[in-house]
Design an enzyme around this catalytic site. Structure first.
Site, PDB file in Angstrom:
ATOM      1  CE1 TYR A  71      41.176  35.803  33.592  1.00 44.76           C
ATOM      2  CE2 TYR A  71      40.091  34.206  31.794  1.00 44.76           C
ATOM      3  CZ  TYR A  71      39.905  34.607  33.296  1.00 44.76           C
ATOM      4  OH  TYR A  71      39.226  34.129  34.166  1.00 44.76           O
TER       5      TYR A  71
ATOM      6  CD1 TRP B  53      40.350  29.638  33.057  1.00 42.48           C
ATOM      7  CD2 TRP B  53      40.398  27.467  33.432  1.00 42.48           C
ATOM      8  NE1 TRP B  53      39.918  29.849  34.037  1.00 42.48           N
ATOM      9  CE2 TRP B  53      39.365  28.523  34.153  1.00 42.48           C
ATOM     10  CE3 TRP B  53      40.263  26.670  33.769  1.00 42.48           C
ATOM     11  CZ2 TRP B  53      39.270  27.972  35.323  1.00 42.48           C
ATOM     12  CZ3 TRP B  53      40.420  25.758  34.803  1.00 42.48           C
ATOM     13  CH2 TRP B  53      39.365  26.814  34.967  1.00 42.48           C
TER      14      TRP B  53
END
Ligand code: PGD
Length: 766
Positions: free
Chosen positions: A116, A118
């Protein structure tokens, strides 16, 4: 950041926090010029200055000394041991050998590749997309589902509205709110700090302008929440400081007033909703003997009963939008305030009308409330993952600590897989996860951890094999997001730092050794892929310029779809546009959720007493409620060493805001160095005394890089990483979402010698 025209040598680029042209000298960023199309550029751009040649860049591949010596296996000192620099050829061979071992001995079910994070803007060099594609060519991996941002709502809302993320992407647009909304009740506020950021980039930051215009036009904006700064003071007309964790009680009491005073829209309930009887019984106390009256709620939430009643009256008499931030659901029982907000909007009967109803996530992320493009963005295909095993994203430590253990998720009983290798690319679990001492213990049980990172983040320090990644300004890419009005040609502005390689090149090299290169690359170089992805996007509309023209121009404008109204079609004709719920309507109570029998998420909105709030027994030891929310000075943990982030620090640490009365009681003044603590851990922080917080509430942002002080138990972070304090539990058995938004803590003046922040320098290499 520098205003004014960019130098002639620079090209366009973009980031999650805005488009810009960099000024680059001697291989590093010396100035950042925001896009001329941006009316309110984000100061986060300032963090890019000096970031390319920073001392925290990882110069070459590194392997943890113990892993090199002993091979794979649990490592009680992972994260504390030195690294050995190795060449690319050697690291590629070792990594390929290890992947071969794990895939042949244990299969893809033993590889966790959820990874996970960004990472950076850019559609091709998207780190998660790359790692997923790479692992799929090897046979697959254990993936994760849902997000740390809105994982609770992503599971709840399909039961209530028949859709999760899709609903969150089609909120009523800001221009519609500006024209029609008379009263906006902002539960959790509309925090300006979050609106600077959107995945893939925002060329024009317009949301704050919309809020200001609404206020100027006379829209009444009411902040419901413990932190005054969550709705800019210039625009808000009223502040109702509910106690943290009690929003569901507050919202149910508003519903109670509407029902008992006959101010609700019975016809809307009859035509568009299901399950009203059960929830009305609950509101009126017919099912549990407790009417959810303003007086009942006032005891819990701290807002005066008359103020609750008066607000309900105002809501019933004008076009009202109820907004609910994501932070409300990033908490234990986080489903309840969201569901209660939908119930309140349904009772008002304005769902699907311009400017009325509810919205979830305005101000939680920069692009919510901006209409999303309907065409597909250029996207790297990820291939097929045959492994069905997926964990809810925030249950990673549970998975690593309890292989084979059973857990509940959305009505199913599941079992955690037994993981042999963790592969992470483009995220920072030692930033985004909760109770970091627990994560550390879990992480140390894994035989092998591989991380690709540009910087010595805590995630890189806790790896065995570290591949140095380039940053976005060191490679060509295409920038695009679901709401951005431009597609951006992201020109590389500098050569890669030392031996850093982009993730694609690194994966291609490993794939070549493993014999999967053809599947992974499809015979394309990175430059070929950019052209290929762009051409695929261009095929949707022949009027779009060809790749060369796009690349030379730097940006191509993508027209925005017209402003929309959430659930307008359903409102107009619920039979022709039914929701994907069992009833086809809004489920104010859900027989499906009720059938799961979860005490922590019953079949209709309910106020449930959190384990950590002002009213719990634990508050005797740790009396302050900590709001652990997203930072204003950086995106998550990215570039915490950057200029703008550094300027935000107090006493060299992450600031902690505290109400004057709480500060006085503890003999604290602004600028003091303190220890923020509970029984899970502690961190150092710099005090900011601030009357904008409710008494009894303190606030600290996430994203300071974890810097454990050696040999201190429980974990003490010298830099101020707030996730050493938060609790690692799922929001409920329904959604198992991240519950990191709040924790009970105490604060005391730090009197000992001041520990160094080890995370500010690279780890030891041998
Ligand atoms: P970032 O700091 O953005 O945080 O968590 P997330 O892990 O996404 O991490 C991205 C990393 O990618 C950075 O370390 C960066 O250097 C690296 N990177 C950048 N470009 C590249 C690249 O090209 N290749 C590679 N390999 N790496 C790259 C965010 C998460 O935190 C989120 S979304 C939310 S909403 C949550 N919020 C909270 C909260 O409110 N409260 C608490 N307590 N905890 C939270 N955690 C969650």
């Amino acid at each position: 950041m520098t205003a004014g025209p960019p130098s002639s040598t620079s090209h366009f680029h973009t980031s999650h926090w805005g488009a810009f042209t960099p000024g680059i000298e001697r291989g590093d960023v010396t100035a950042v010029h925001p896009s001329p199309f941006d009316p309110a550029p984000s100061p986060l751009l300032g963090n890019l200055v000096g970031s390319l040649r920073h001392r925290l860049r990882i110069p070459r591949p590194m392997v943890r000394e113990g892993w090199l010596r002993d091979g794979p296996g649990p490592a009680p000192r992972r994260g504390d041991e030195p690294f050995v620099p190795v060449g690319w050829d050697e690291v590629v061979d070792r990594l390929a050998d290890e992947l071969r071992r794990v895939y042949s001995q244990r299969g893809p079910e033993a590889v966790f590749g959820g990874s996970y994070g960004w990472s950076s803007a850019g559609r091709f060099h998207h780190a998660q997309g790359q790692v997923h594609r790479f692992l799929n060519t090897l046979g697959g991996y254990v993936a994760s589902v849902n997000t740390y941002s809105a994982g609770t709502s992503e599971v709840l809302l399909p039961h209530v509205l028949g859709a999760g993320p899709e609903i969150l992407r089609s909120l009523t647009s800001w221009p519609v709110l500006l024209e029609h909304t008379e009263l906006m009740v902002c539960v959790g506020g509309v925090p300006a700090k979050n609106m600077a950021v959107a995945p893939g980039g925002v060329t024009a930051h317009t949301t704050e302008g919309h809020l200001a215009a609404m206020a100027a036009r006379g829209t009444e904006l009411v902040l419901v929440g413990p932190d005054r700064r969550d709705l800019p003071a210039e625009v808000s007309s009223r502040w109702l400081p509910v106690r943290p964790g009690t929003d569901a009680a507050f919202l149910l009491a508003l519903c109670h007033v509407l029902v008992t005073e006959g101010l609700y829209d019975e016809a809307f309930l009859a035509t568009h909703c299901a399950g009203s009887d059960q929830v009305l019984d609950h509101l009126l106390g017919r099912s549990d003997g407790t009417p959810k009256s303003p007086r009942w709620a006032a005891e819990l939430c701290g807002v005066d009963a008359d103020a609750i009643t008066a607000l309900a009256h105002r809501m019933a008499s004008r076009r009202t939008m109820i907004t609910l931030t994501f932070s409300l659901q990033r908490a234990e029982f986080g489903e309840q305030p969201v569901w209660a907000g939908v119930l309140l909007a349904a009772l008002l009967g304005q769902i699907g009308l311009p400017g009325g109803g509810f919205g979830h996530g305005y101000g939680s992320i920069g692009d919510n409330g901006h209409p999303a493009h309907t065409t597909t963005l250029p996207t790297l295909p990820q291939g097929h993952n045959p492994v069905r095993e997926r964990i809810p994203v925030a249950r990673i430590a549970d998975m690593l600590l309890h292989p084979g253990a059973e857990y509940d998720y959305d009505g199913a009983r599941r079992r955690y897989p037994d993981i042999e290798l963790v592969y992470w690319c483009g995220g920072n679990p030692f930033h985004h996860h909760q109770h970091l001492a627990r994560l550390r213990a879990a992480w140390r049980r894994v035989p092998t951890v591989v991380v690709h990172e540009p910087y010595w983040t805590p995630a890189a320090r806790h790896a065995d094999i570290v591949l140095p990644a380039t940053v976005t300004l060191e490679r060509d890419d295409i920038g695009a997001s679901r709401t951005d009005t431009f597609l951006t040609a992201m020109h590389a502005g500098a050569a890669p730092y030392e031996q850093a390689r982009d993730d694609y090149t690194a994966f291609s090299a490993v794939a070549a050794v493993l014999g999967t290169e053809k599947e992974y690359t499809e015979g394309r170089s990175a430059a070929d892929w950019l052209r290929h992805l762009y051409d695929g996007w261009r095929a949707d509309d022949a009027a779009r310029p060809d790749f060369d023209a796009f690349w030379a121009a730097g940006q191509v404008r993508v027209p925005s779809p017209p402003p929309g109204v959430l659930l307008a079609d359903f409102r107009r004709d619920p039979a022709a546009h039914p929701l994907a719920t069992p009833s086809g309507r809004i489920e104010l109570s859900s027989a499906v959720v009720a059938s799961f029998g979860y005490r922590d998420c019953p079949g209709h909105p309910t106020w449930l007493e959190p384990v950590e709030w002002h009213g719990s027994e634990r508050a005797g030891r740790f009396p302050l409620v900590l709001l652990a929310n997203n930072p204003a000075a950086r995106l998550h943990s990215q570039l915490d060493f950057g200029e703008h982030s550094r300027e935000s620090k107090v006493a060299g640490r992450e600031p902690v805001r505290i109400h004057p009365a709480d500060a006085t009681r503890r003999g604290l003044r602004s600028g003091d160095l303190v220890r923020v603590l509970n029984d899970r851990g502690a961190c150092l922080a710099g005090v900011v005394v601030d009357a904008d917080l409710s008494p009894g509430v303190v606030q600290m942002s996430t994203g300071a890089w974890l810097s454990p002080v050696p040999d201190v138990e429980p974990l003490l972070c010298a830099a101020g990483n707030v996730n050493v304090l938060t609790r690692d539990v799922g929001s409920s058995r329904l959604s198992q979402g991240c519950a990191g938004a709040r924790a009970l803590v105490e604060i005391e003046k730090w009197r000992g010698p001041v520990p160094a922040i080890d995370a500010a320098s690279p780890p030891e290499t041998v």
